[in-house]
Scaffold this motif. Structure first.
Motif, short mmCIF file in Angstrom:
data_model
loop_
_atom_site.label_atom_id
_atom_site.label_comp_id
_atom_site.label_asym_id
_atom_site.label_seq_id
_atom_site.Cartn_x
_atom_site.Cartn_y
_atom_site.Cartn_z
N ALA A 105 0.83 -1.21 0.00
CA ALA A 105 0.00 0.00 0.00
C ALA A 105 0.86 1.26 0.00
O ALA A 105 0.58 2.23 -0.72
CB ALA A 105 -0.91 -0.01 1.22
N GLY A 106 1.93 1.24 0.80
CA GLY A 106 2.82 2.40 0.83
C GLY A 106 3.49 2.65 -0.50
O GLY A 106 3.56 3.79 -0.99
N LEU A 107 3.99 1.57 -1.12
CA LEU A 107 4.64 1.71 -2.43
C LEU A 107 3.65 2.15 -3.50
O LEU A 107 3.99 2.95 -4.39
CB LEU A 107 5.29 0.38 -2.83
CG LEU A 107 6.50 -0.07 -2.01
CD1 LEU A 107 6.92 -1.48 -2.41
CD2 LEU A 107 7.66 0.91 -2.21
N MET A 136 2.74 5.90 -3.21
CA MET A 136 3.84 6.73 -3.70
C MET A 136 4.04 6.56 -5.21
O MET A 136 4.30 7.53 -5.93
CB MET A 136 5.12 6.37 -2.95
CG MET A 136 6.34 7.17 -3.36
SD MET A 136 7.79 6.79 -2.35
CE MET A 136 7.99 5.04 -2.73
N GLY A 137 3.94 5.33 -5.70
CA GLY A 137 4.27 5.05 -7.09
C GLY A 137 3.22 5.47 -8.10
O GLY A 137 3.56 5.79 -9.25
N MET A 138 1.93 5.48 -7.69
CA MET A 138 0.87 5.79 -8.65
C MET A 138 1.01 7.18 -9.26
O MET A 138 1.05 7.32 -10.50
CB MET A 138 -0.49 5.61 -7.98
CG MET A 138 -1.67 5.68 -8.93
SD MET A 138 -3.17 4.97 -8.21
CE MET A 138 -3.12 5.59 -6.52
N PRO A 139 1.12 8.27 -8.47
CA PRO A 139 1.29 9.58 -9.11
C PRO A 139 2.63 9.73 -9.83
O PRO A 139 2.71 10.41 -10.86
CB PRO A 139 1.18 10.56 -7.93
CG PRO A 139 1.48 9.75 -6.71
CD PRO A 139 1.00 8.38 -7.01
N ILE A 140 3.68 9.08 -9.31
CA ILE A 140 4.98 9.15 -9.99
C ILE A 140 4.88 8.50 -11.37
O ILE A 140 5.38 9.04 -12.37
CB ILE A 140 6.08 8.47 -9.14
CG1 ILE A 140 6.35 9.30 -7.88
CG2 ILE A 140 7.36 8.31 -9.95
CD1 ILE A 140 7.37 8.67 -6.95
N ALA A 141 4.24 7.33 -11.43
CA ALA A 141 4.11 6.63 -12.72
C ALA A 141 3.28 7.46 -13.70
O ALA A 141 3.58 7.50 -14.90
CB ALA A 141 3.47 5.26 -12.50
N GLY A 171 6.46 -7.29 -6.82
CA GLY A 171 6.09 -6.79 -8.15
C GLY A 171 6.26 -5.29 -8.26
O GLY A 171 6.70 -4.77 -9.29
N LEU A 172 5.94 -4.56 -7.18
CA LEU A 172 6.07 -3.10 -7.23
C LEU A 172 7.53 -2.68 -7.25
O LEU A 172 7.90 -1.70 -7.90
CB LEU A 172 5.35 -2.48 -6.03
CG LEU A 172 3.81 -2.62 -6.05
CD1 LEU A 172 3.22 -2.09 -4.77
CD2 LEU A 172 3.23 -1.86 -7.24
N PHE A 173 8.38 -3.38 -6.51
CA PHE A 173 9.79 -3.07 -6.53
C PHE A 173 10.39 -3.25 -7.93
O PHE A 173 11.30 -2.53 -8.33
CB PHE A 173 10.56 -3.96 -5.55
CG PHE A 173 10.65 -3.39 -4.17
CD1 PHE A 173 11.23 -2.14 -3.96
CD2 PHE A 173 10.17 -4.09 -3.07
CE1 PHE A 173 11.31 -1.59 -2.68
CE2 PHE A 173 10.25 -3.56 -1.80
CZ PHE A 173 10.82 -2.31 -1.60
N LEU A 174 9.86 -4.22 -8.65
CA LEU A 174 10.39 -4.52 -9.98
C LEU A 174 9.80 -3.62 -11.06
O LEU A 174 10.22 -3.68 -12.22
CB LEU A 174 10.12 -6.00 -10.33
CG LEU A 174 10.83 -7.02 -9.44
CD1 LEU A 174 10.43 -8.44 -9.83
CD2 LEU A 174 12.36 -6.86 -9.51
#
Length: 301
Positions: free
Chosen positions: A45-47, A50-55, A297-300
């Motif tokens: 959830a934390g990743l 953070m990752g959704m708006p960055i992506a 999966g999110l890290f990759l």
């Protein structure tokens, strides 16, 4: 855009898995496995947050989020941003990095606050607690309320109050001490810390608060299981009943206390005929595998 959808799907999966775990009964039979699932969901959830708006902001690069972020840094340094990447995209990247900064800051503040509370309480125990030959390996606090808790840390302390000693028989006291030692040995304070931080960072998200409560209960169940490996179910269940009836219980900040969470639920669990099986079924295995895949999966990505 595909990477943004990946993070969005991961966030949705975290929410769905949290709902499944919150309603599952196998978690009570295997609290250790359930705690690992919750940890994977919390990290995912934390990743994702953070990752959704960055992506979304890095969509014009059409490459993995990590690679695109490094490329953006280089482009900003050389003032050569690609066509199609505007202020709105940079703003989304900033939002994602801001969410990451909030999560990191909240975690650091939670650690600092917890360590400070533990240090203060450890100093207080040095002044007011005493050793008692009848309670080896524990400190006795002269207080009439029922209290039995672990003060975690590099040098953990197990503390019982005079009120608890009056309340419990010898077998129940041994079971309680085993329960608190399990908290210290398995560092359950560190298990709870990320969920405390996530709860403080996202207090308006219901399932985050729910995760914090569930993990707190599972940690107590895990310590219950470790205690009854050394003692029968009845002494620990009896101790929980006595603590529930006592009403006036204390659990200082930064500690893990026997009577802090859901005494009735834990007591009923201990009194179920026969020891509950530890093996989990296909549904539990599916939830565990999916939860474990989320952060990987999110890290990759």
């Amino acid at each position: 855009m595909a990477y943004a959808l990946h993070f969005t799907g991961a966030m949705l999966a975290c929410w769905l898995l949290a709902q499944v775990l919150a309603r599952s009964t196998w978690t009570w039979r295997s609290p250790g496995v359930a705690i690992l699932c919750w940890q994977a969901i919390g990290l995912g959830a934390g990743l994702s947050a953070m990752g959704m708006p960055i992506a979304l902001g890095l969509a014009p690069y059409e490459m993995g989020t990590g690679s695109a972020l490094l490329t953006l840094v280089g482009d900003l340094w050389h003032s050569t941003l690609p066509a199609g990447l505007g202020v709105a995209h940079l703003g989304l990247v900033g939002i994602g990095l801001g969410i990451g900064a909030v999560l990191l800051t909240t975690t650091v503040r939670s650690i600092h606050g917890t360590v400070r509370a533990q240090r203060r309480h450890r100093e207080l125990l040095t002044l007011v607690a005493r050793r008692d030959p009848a309670v080896p390996g524990a400190l006795v606090l002269d207080h009439p309320s029922a209290a039995a808790y672990c003060l975690p840390g590099v040098r953990p302390r197990v503390v019982v109050s005079a009120g608890a000693l009056d309340l419990l028989d010898p077998a129940e006291l041994e079971a309680v001490l085993a329960h608190e030692r399990a908290h210290a040995q398995e560092r359950h304070d560190l298990v709870l810390l990320p969920f405390t931080a996530l709860c403080r960072a996202l207090p308006w998200v219901r399932w985050v608060r729910q995760a914090h409560e569930r993990v707190g209960l599972l940690v107590e169940m895990r310590a219950d299981d470790k205690a009854r490996e050394l003692h029968a179910d009845a002494p620990l269940a009896g101790a929980l009943r006595r603590f529930a009836d006592a009403g006036d219980r204390i659990s200082p900040a930064g500690t893990l206390g026997l009577g802090h969470r859901d005494l009735d639920v834990r007591m009923q669990r201990l009194l179920i005929a026969g020891r509950p099986p530890r093996l989990i079924g296909a549904a539990a295995l599916a939830v565990t595998s999916t939860a474990a895949y989320l952060p990987i999966g999110l890290f990759l990505s």
